[in-house]
Each structure stands twice: as structure tokens, then as C-alpha cells.
Design an enzyme around this catalytic site. Structure first.
Site, PDB file in Angstrom:
ATOM      1  CG  HIS A  50      -3.525  -3.435   4.142  1.00 28.72           C
ATOM      2  ND1 HIS A  50      -2.355  -2.868   4.580  1.00 28.72           N
ATOM      3  CD2 HIS A  50      -4.149  -2.476   3.402  1.00 28.72           C
ATOM      4  CE1 HIS A  50      -2.282  -1.617   4.138  1.00 28.72           C
ATOM      5  NE2 HIS A  50      -3.345  -1.364   3.414  1.00 28.72           N
ATOM      6  CB  CYS A  83      -0.981  -0.058   1.165  1.00 26.83           C
ATOM      7  SG  CYS A  83      -2.384   1.022   0.941  1.00 26.83           S
ATOM      8  NE  ARG A 103      -8.811   5.818   2.638  1.00 29.28           N
ATOM      9  CZ  ARG A 103      -7.588   6.308   2.498  1.00 29.28           C
ATOM     10  NH1 ARG A 103      -7.388   7.446   1.873  1.00 29.28           N
ATOM     11  NH2 ARG A 103      -6.552   5.674   2.994  1.00 29.28           N
TER      12      ARG A 103
HETATM   13  N1  GLN Z   1      -1.723   7.156   1.895  1.00 32.96           N
HETATM   14  C1  GLN Z   1      -1.914   6.196   0.855  1.00 32.96           C
HETATM   15  C2  GLN Z   1      -3.259   6.280   0.162  1.00 32.96           C
HETATM   16  O1  GLN Z   1      -4.259   6.609   0.784  1.00 32.96           O
HETATM   17  C3  GLN Z   1      -1.662   4.815   1.408  1.00 32.96           C
HETATM   18  C4  GLN Z   1      -2.742   4.292   2.301  1.00 32.96           C
HETATM   19  C5  GLN Z   1      -2.384   3.012   3.023  1.00 32.96           C
HETATM   20  O2  GLN Z   1      -1.223   2.611   3.077  1.00 32.96           O
HETATM   21  N2  GLN Z   1      -3.371   2.343   3.614  1.00 32.96           N
HETATM   22  O3  GLN Z   1      -3.315   6.017  -1.019  1.00 32.96           O
END
Ligand code: GLN
Length: 234
Positions: A190, A91, A126
Site C-alpha cells: 500500500h 493486498c 499478522r
Molecule cells: N484480508 C486480507 C488479509 O488480511 C487482506 C488484507 C488487506 O487487504 N489489507 O490477508
């Protein structure tokens, strides 16, 4: 041989238990009688240059850029990767190892450039939820994970994705998820990804340790099976 695993800044980059990827690698290496040494790199510590496997996790934007700045200034991860070390980046870590990404003010900044990948933030909602992908290499089965990111990542033409998205968003371009380039792996999954996907754990391990003798872990297999079958209908 002692396999040197380097876990980078897991206090900054360790959302959703990504630090557990190290424990899975250690467990699966020891099951093959491979000795392992884990080095925890905390902020301010130099990054070892002779590690075999380097691990980066996910994190919020602030810690992500703090980690990126330290890794750029240190140079150790780039040095090791150029020498063929194995890297698994999740990520925020995946975004960090690419060519460019937005900084905490949304301005384009350079990443570490271990893989050809550009991350952008756009107006899309998101990407949050379960992710299922079909890899096309390494004899890997369907992989599952949990994604939560704003960034979308476009791979360069010379890059191979880790897999094709069956459900979820992944990189957000061309149905691609993650990257697998030489010994460098990146993914939005994850879980920790290696706990949910023991075959991926062995693919990472094999890059650093060579061919592995067979090892079946019924508990790990049952978790992977449960996630795959539960998500099969999505
Ligand atoms: N900050 C990054 C995004 O939102 C990574 C997020 C994360 O590692 N969960 O794309």
C-alpha cells in the site's frame, strides 16, 4: 487513443488510499499527452469489458469476499484480462486474482485465477509494517510500501514475483513479493504503491499504453527517494 482505466469497488477495496493508484496513473498518462477516462465501478454495476487498466485495492475480509463474489458473477475482469488488459491488484485484490484463498469462514475458496497463486491464513502473526523489495525485471529500482495482511501467498512455479523481499514479509514464501505475470501485477504494497513508486506506475502504464516518453515529477521522485533512503538501513 483514450486510455480506459477501471477502478473496481474502491468503496469496498481501498484501504490506505489504494484508490490513489488511479490518480497517479492519470497524472502520469496526462503528462505524456495521453487522454484518460476513469470508470468507477460500484457494487451492482457491470464491469466494463474493454478497459485498458483495471485497479483493485486492499480491504478487510468481509468486503474482500463481497468483491470476489461480484467479480466471479460478473466475469468482466476475467474477460478483459484474458484479452490482455493490464491489472494492478493490491493486498486483498492480489489475493482475489489468485487461484485460491480462504473465505470469510477460513474455508478454501477459488479466486479469479488470473495468476497462479494460493493464499492461506496460518498461525503466523499478522504481517504489518514497511516493506522493501528489489524487482528483477523492467529496470525497476527498489520499491517500498506498507503491508498489513494475515494471508500468505504461494506463487506457482510458472509465476514471477514482482520482487525479492529485502525487508518485511511480502508473500511469506521464498523471499518473494507480489507477482508480475504478463500484464497482471499483484502486490502487498500500500502507499498508495504507485504514489510511492513512480517507476512502478510507469511500468503499469507502459503495459497498456506502450513506450512512454520521459517524464520527471520532482515531488513524486522526492517521496520515492525519501522512503527508499529512510528504509535502507532496516
Ligand atoms: N484480508 C486480507 C488479509 O488480511 C487482506 C488484507 C488487506 O487487504 N489489507 O490477508
Amino acid at each position: 487513443m483514450t486510455l480506459e482505466i477501471v477502478r473496481l469497488y474502491h468503496d469496498l477495496l481501498g484501504t490506505y488510499g489504494d484508490q490513489g493508484n488511479a490518480e497517479v496513473l492519470i497524472h502520469r498518462a496526462k503528462a505524456r499527452n495521453i487522454d484518460v477516462n476513469l470508470t468507477e465501478v460500484t457494487p451492482g454495476m457491470p464491469v466494463p469489458r474493454s478497459g485498458d487498466i483495471y485497479l483493485l485495492g486492499g480491504g478487510e475480509d468481509g468486503p474482500q469476499f463481497a468483491a470476489l463474489e461480484m467479480l466471479k458473477a460478473d466475469g468482466g475482469l476475467n474477460y478483459a484480462a484474458a484479452g490482455g488488459a493490464t491489472v494492478l491488484a493490491i493486498c486483498a485484490g492480489f489475493q482475489i486474482i489468485g487461484d485460491s484463498l480462504p473465505d470469510s469462514n477460513g474455508n478454501k475458496t477459488s479466486g479469479l485465477g488470473l495468476v497462479g497463486a494460493h493464499t492461506i491464513y496460518d498461525a503466523s502473526p499478522r504481517s504489518v509494517g514497511e516493506l522493501v523489495i528489489q524487482p528483477s525485471r523492467g529496470g525497476l529500482p527498489r520499491l517500498t510500501g506498507f503491508e498489513n495482511h494475515q494471508g500468505l501467498t504461494l506463487l506457482g512455479n510458472e509465476m514471477s514475483a514482482l520482487g525479492r523481499v529485502l525487508s518485511g514479509v511480502g508473500n511469506g514464501f521464498n523471499q518473494q513479493e507480489g507477482v508480475w505475470h504478463g500484464n497482471v501485477f499483484g502486490t502487498y504494497m500500500h502507499g498508495p504503491a504507485l504514489a510511492r513508486n513512480p517507476e512502478l506506475a510507469d511500468a503499469v502504464l507502459q503495459c497498456a499504453a506502450g513506450p512512454l516518453r520521459p517524464f520527471e515529477d520532482p515531488f513524486a521522485n522526492a517521496l520515492a527517494f525519501e522512503r527508499r533512503s529512510t528504509l535502507a538501513g532496516n
